[in-house]
Design a protein around this motif. Structure first.
Motif, PDB file in Angstrom:
ATOM      1  N   UNK A 107      44.422  88.221  32.084  1.00  0.00           N
ATOM      2  CA  UNK A 107      44.430  88.745  30.713  1.00  0.00           C
ATOM      3  C   UNK A 107      44.043  87.680  29.696  1.00  0.00           C
ATOM      4  N   UNK A 108      44.347  86.427  29.999  1.00  0.00           N
ATOM      5  CA  UNK A 108      44.009  85.320  29.096  1.00  0.00           C
ATOM      6  C   UNK A 108      42.552  84.878  29.239  1.00  0.00           C
ATOM      7  N   UNK A 109      41.853  85.433  30.224  1.00  0.00           N
ATOM      8  CA  UNK A 109      40.450  85.074  30.416  1.00  0.00           C
ATOM      9  C   UNK A 109      40.206  83.861  31.290  1.00  0.00           C
ATOM     10  N   UNK A 110      41.210  83.457  32.055  1.00  0.00           N
ATOM     11  CA  UNK A 110      41.036  82.318  32.961  1.00  0.00           C
ATOM     12  C   UNK A 110      40.136  82.756  34.105  1.00  0.00           C
ATOM     13  N   UNK A 111      39.038  82.043  34.338  1.00  0.00           N
ATOM     14  CA  UNK A 111      38.141  82.415  35.440  1.00  0.00           C
ATOM     15  C   UNK A 111      38.846  82.298  36.796  1.00  0.00           C
ATOM     16  N   UNK A 112      38.518  83.204  37.703  1.00  0.00           N
ATOM     17  CA  UNK A 112      39.070  83.210  39.065  1.00  0.00           C
ATOM     18  C   UNK A 112      40.594  83.128  39.044  1.00  0.00           C
TER      19      UNK A 112
END
Length: 144
Positions: free
Chosen positions: A44-49
């Motif tokens: 949800x925070x947009x952290x890749x993988x």
């Protein structure tokens, strides 16, 4: 106290307190949020993988925090933890500004700076690293 003693004492205090904070956050990711919950939050925070990164970060923070407390491979773990916090800063917290109460980056920046200081200076005289690697002529003296 002479300057060397004060410096080693200050470094030990920094290392133990920062290690405790990192270990607590790693423990929280495993036990309070759970890895599944941490993966979802990272996503949800947009952290890749996020599915792969969440257990790595949780493990790094828990194990790395404990390693800092003991002063075991402190330079290595501190450098990895500083990178972890810089990732958190740029991937998650920067858009919210400085202040933590608004989701900002003040805590992760302070933790990154403290971890970087340990990575640059080493664990200090009161550490496992000093006991194991601190002998004169040690080929691994850079770890002390």
């Amino acid at each position: 106290m002479n300057k060397s003693t004060l410096t080693n004492t200050a470094l030990t205090v920094l290392r133990v307190i920062v290690g405790f904070i990192f270990a607590a956050h790693g423990w929280q990711k495993f036990n309070e949020f759970t890895i599944t919950g941490t993966q979802a939050a990272f996503g949800k925070m947009g952290v890749p993988a996020a599915d792969m990164v969440a257990p790595i970060v949780a493990t790094l923070e828990l194990v790395g925090g404990i390693a800092l407390i003991a002063g075991v491979l402190a330079r290595v773990f501190a450098a990895l933890l500083a990178l972890d916090m810089l990732g958190a800063l740029f991937l998650v917290h920067a858009p919210a500004g400085l202040f933590a109460d608004k989701g900002g980056y003040e805590l992760v920046l302070a933790l990154a700076a403290a971890a970087a200081a340990v990575a640059l200076t080493g664990a200090g005289r009161i550490s496992v690293d000093a006991a194991v690697f601190g002998r004169k002529g040690s080929r691994l003296g850079v770890l002390a």
